[in-house]
Motif scaffolding. Structure first.
Motif, PDB file in Angstrom:
ATOM      1  N   ALA A 387     -14.249  34.645  12.028  1.00 39.46           N
ATOM      2  CA  ALA A 387     -14.093  34.441  13.640  1.00 39.46           C
ATOM      3  C   ALA A 387     -14.703  34.009  14.436  1.00 39.46           C
ATOM      4  N   ALA A 388     -15.716  32.974  13.683  1.00 41.80           N
ATOM      5  CA  ALA A 388     -17.239  32.683  14.872  1.00 41.80           C
ATOM      6  C   ALA A 388     -16.478  31.771  15.581  1.00 41.80           C
ATOM      7  N   ARG A 389     -16.255  31.603  16.617  1.00 39.12           N
ATOM      8  CA  ARG A 389     -16.300  30.752  17.457  1.00 39.12           C
ATOM      9  C   ARG A 389     -17.160  29.192  18.054  1.00 39.12           C
ATOM     10  N   VAL A 390     -18.159  30.474  18.464  1.00 40.42           N
ATOM     11  CA  VAL A 390     -20.313  29.944  19.151  1.00 40.42           C
ATOM     12  C   VAL A 390     -20.874  30.398  18.081  1.00 40.42           C
ATOM     13  N   PRO A 391     -21.968  30.353  17.935  1.00 38.01           N
ATOM     14  CA  PRO A 391     -22.981  30.429  17.242  1.00 38.01           C
ATOM     15  C   PRO A 391     -23.482  32.094  17.613  1.00 38.01           C
ATOM     16  N   LEU A 392     -23.647  32.625  16.871  1.00 38.52           N
ATOM     17  CA  LEU A 392     -23.696  34.406  16.834  1.00 38.52           C
ATOM     18  C   LEU A 392     -25.063  34.926  15.506  1.00 38.52           C
ATOM     19  N   ARG A 393     -25.865  36.028  16.323  1.00 41.64           N
ATOM     20  CA  ARG A 393     -26.104  36.935  15.135  1.00 41.64           C
ATOM     21  C   ARG A 393     -25.979  37.598  15.124  1.00 41.64           C
ATOM     22  N   VAL A 394     -26.222  38.615  13.870  1.00 46.02           N
ATOM     23  CA  VAL A 394     -25.957  39.418  13.878  1.00 46.02           C
ATOM     24  C   VAL A 394     -26.625  40.101  12.757  1.00 46.02           C
ATOM     25  N   ALA A 395     -26.584  41.893  13.114  1.00 44.73           N
ATOM     26  CA  ALA A 395     -28.159  42.158  12.206  1.00 44.73           C
ATOM     27  C   ALA A 395     -26.590  43.521  11.588  1.00 44.73           C
ATOM     28  N   VAL A 396     -26.770  43.616   9.604  1.00 41.42           N
ATOM     29  CA  VAL A 396     -26.497  44.390   9.127  1.00 41.42           C
ATOM     30  C   VAL A 396     -27.252  45.716   8.350  1.00 41.42           C
ATOM     31  N   LEU A 397     -26.550  46.816   9.355  1.00 42.48           N
ATOM     32  CA  LEU A 397     -27.272  47.937   8.924  1.00 42.48           C
ATOM     33  C   LEU A 397     -27.119  48.722   8.295  1.00 42.48           C
ATOM     34  N   ASP A 398     -27.122  48.709   7.084  1.00 44.85           N
ATOM     35  CA  ASP A 398     -26.194  49.525   6.542  1.00 44.85           C
ATOM     36  C   ASP A 398     -26.789  50.922   6.247  1.00 44.85           C
ATOM     37  N   PRO A 399     -26.164  52.263   6.735  1.00 51.08           N
ATOM     38  CA  PRO A 399     -26.576  53.510   6.505  1.00 51.08           C
ATOM     39  C   PRO A 399     -26.248  54.421   5.426  1.00 51.08           C
ATOM     40  N   ARG A 400     -25.968  53.383   4.534  1.00 50.68           N
ATOM     41  CA  ARG A 400     -26.013  54.118   2.969  1.00 50.68           C
ATOM     42  C   ARG A 400     -26.924  53.629   1.869  1.00 50.68           C
ATOM     43  N   THR A 401     -27.811  52.613   2.752  1.00 50.95           N
ATOM     44  CA  THR A 401     -28.517  51.868   1.275  1.00 50.95           C
ATOM     45  C   THR A 401     -29.731  52.130   3.156  1.00 50.95           C
ATOM     46  N   GLY A 402     -29.994  52.561   4.273  1.00 51.03           N
ATOM     47  CA  GLY A 402     -30.803  51.875   4.912  1.00 51.03           C
ATOM     48  C   GLY A 402     -31.158  50.479   4.637  1.00 51.03           C
ATOM     49  N   ARG A 403     -30.843  49.291   4.342  1.00 53.30           N
ATOM     50  CA  ARG A 403     -30.748  47.524   4.166  1.00 53.30           C
ATOM     51  C   ARG A 403     -31.176  47.367   5.641  1.00 53.30           C
ATOM     52  N   PRO A 410     -22.883  30.310  12.409  1.00 52.94           N
ATOM     53  CA  PRO A 410     -22.401  29.051  12.712  1.00 52.94           C
ATOM     54  C   PRO A 410     -21.655  29.367  13.569  1.00 52.94           C
ATOM     55  N   PRO A 411     -20.728  28.470  13.697  1.00 52.39           N
ATOM     56  CA  PRO A 411     -18.976  28.249  14.893  1.00 52.39           C
ATOM     57  C   PRO A 411     -18.309  27.924  13.600  1.00 52.39           C
ATOM     58  N   SER A 412     -17.429  28.855  13.300  1.00 53.32           N
ATOM     59  CA  SER A 412     -16.004  28.585  12.317  1.00 53.32           C
ATOM     60  C   SER A 412     -15.919  27.035  12.611  1.00 53.32           C
ATOM     61  N   PRO A 413     -15.778  26.407  11.404  1.00 50.43           N
ATOM     62  CA  PRO A 413     -15.270  24.829  11.485  1.00 50.43           C
ATOM     63  C   PRO A 413     -13.890  24.660  12.014  1.00 50.43           C
ATOM     64  N   VAL A 414     -13.209  25.544  12.346  1.00 49.53           N
ATOM     65  CA  VAL A 414     -11.469  25.237  12.611  1.00 49.53           C
ATOM     66  C   VAL A 414     -11.521  25.504  14.590  1.00 49.53           C
ATOM     67  N   HIS A 415     -13.142  26.095  14.861  1.00 50.44           N
ATOM     68  CA  HIS A 415     -12.987  26.330  16.287  1.00 50.44           C
ATOM     69  C   HIS A 415     -14.221  25.370  16.973  1.00 50.44           C
ATOM     70  N   ARG A 416     -14.016  24.419  17.934  1.00 48.44           N
ATOM     71  CA  ARG A 416     -15.026  24.769  19.287  1.00 48.44           C
ATOM     72  C   ARG A 416     -15.635  25.390  20.008  1.00 48.44           C
TER      73      ARG A 416
END
Length: 423
Positions: A387-403, A410-416
């Motif tokens: 769903a990203a339409r603009v550049p995003l920074r995402v942190a995946v913090l998995d509580p099950r593994t602690g990783r 980057p923005p999705s190609p279908v969106h400006r």
């Protein structure tokens, strides 16, 4: 046999004295026909004679079974004669077989002071008696102001209860009796608590021991366990000094022990109060967490976030940011995501917006470039990537593994790309 008798005119006779104690001679009573002499104990008729060893004494014409003087053993007679001779050799007037005015005691040897007052009885005690009887007889003398020194030939139970000397007769060819027990000194060198201290009985001639007793050079000492013996005042003072040191050391140890108990009690009280405070803090934390979970109930319902993993997820958020964090509200401005405010731990500055947890992917039409998105798993990451339409920074913090995984999306190609701000 006995050493004393009573004459109807001359009065009391004592054959251990040269003048018989009444200004008479031995020749005037020995083998004199018609002489009337009586026993001072039973009143029976007595006669004067000398033994094969030359010991002068009196004997009963008929020995009565209930007269103590008539039935005393030869050892008893020789010992009390020795006691009288030793007292006289030390410079005191001493009489044999003297009874009190009311006849409630009879001393084997009664010693008189320089004012002719009786002050000490010397008792040759060879027959059995109990410690209680020994104390009673000693007390009976004391009521009349007369001290007692008991003299025995063997160790007896009563000898520890009253002032006693244990003596032995002269060896063959010897002349003097010897004290083996009852006269003690206190040894303690050096005078420190680490040095051993003990009472030890000394051996000396009986005459010396009696001279020390009659002169007051030694006196009666009663030990802590009730045992009685004779000793010099200097030894008593030394024992008292040791006892004082021991008492002071014990008092210091008791005070130290009391201080340790007080410290232990104070420490236990501190631990109790700390435990109570921890319990209160824990209760507050539980209540605060309950309130927090209630406050975030809408967020959990919308996102389907696993409640059991929330604490572990929060710990990962703190660890990833390196900052103190607090959760804000769900913000429509940021896709109804949960706002995360943070500040550095070592600063007093206020909280600033640092990240957003699980925003609605379809609401990300505009997003500040430096604002991080936090999600609990890669399923959420895939939704946001789609769903990203603009550049995003995402942190995946998995509580099950602690990783922890950090992604730049980057923005999705279908969106400006839109402006760098939320719509």
């Amino acid at each position: 046999m006995s050493f004393t008798a009573v004459h109807p005119v001359w009065g009391r006779l004592d054959v251990s004295l040269n003048d018989l104690g009444c200004g008479r001679t031995w020749a005037e009573i020995h083998r004199v026909k018609g002489l009337r002499l009586a026993c001072p104990e039973c009143g029976g008729r007595l006669f004067a004679r000398a033994s094969q060893h030359g010991v002068r004494h009196f004997y009963h014409q008929v020995r009565p079974p209930d007269c103590e003087l008539a039935n005393e053993s030869p050892e008893h007679h020789f010992l009390k004669l020795e006691l009288a001779m030793a007292a006289r050799a030390a410079g005191w007037r001493a009489e044999l077989e003297v009874s009190s005015d009311v006849r409630d005691w009879r001393a084997d040897v009664l010693v008189f002071d320089d004012r002719d007052r009786p002050f000490m009885a010397l008792e040759a005690q060879l027959s059995p008696m109990t410690p209680t009887e020994a104390r009673m007889r000693t007390d009976r003398y004391a009521r009349d102001g007369v001290a007692v020194c008991w003299v025995a030939l063997q160790d007896r139970p009563w000898s520890r209860a009253v002032p006693t000397l244990r003596a032995s007769a002269p060896a063959e060819g010897g002349k003097s009796w010897t004290v083996r027990h009852g006269l003690a000194r206190y040894t303690w060198t050096p005078r420190t608590l680490k040095a051993k201290a003990t009472w030890e009985h000394i051996t000396c001639p009986l005459g010396d021991a009696l001279a020390w007793i009659l002169q007051g050079t030694v006196r009666v000492h009663t030990a802590v366990n009730g045992t009685v013996w004779w000793t010099a005042p200097a030894y008593e003072e030394r024992a008292l000094e040791r006892a004082r040191l021991e008492a002071e050391a014990e008092a210091a140890e008791q005070e130290a022990a009391a201080e340790r108990r007080r410290e232990q009690a104070a420490a236990a009280d501190r631990r109790r109060r700390a435990a109570e405070q921890r319990a209160l803090d824990r209760q507050d934390e539980l209540e605060e967490r309950h309130n927090e979970m209630q406050r975030l109930a809408g967020f959990f319902q919308r996102t389907g976030f696993d409640l059991t993993a929330w604490d572990a997820f929060t710990q990962l958020v703190r660890s990833a940011s390196g900052k103190a964090i607090v959760y804000g509200e769900q913000s429509p401005r940021y896709g109804n995501g949960l706002l995360v405010h943070a500040r550095h731990r070592d600063t007093e500055a206020g909280y600033t917006l640092a990240a957003v947890v699980c925003p609605d992917p379809h609401a990300l039409t505009h997003w500040p470039e430096k604002l991080d998105i936090l999600v609990p798993d890669h399923t959420w990451l895939a939704r946001i990537r789609t769903a990203a339409r603009v550049p995003l920074r995402v942190a995946v913090l998995d509580p099950r593994t602690g990783r922890r995984t950090f992604e730049r999306i980057p923005p999705s190609p279908v969106h400006r790309p839109g402006p760098d701000r939320p719509g």
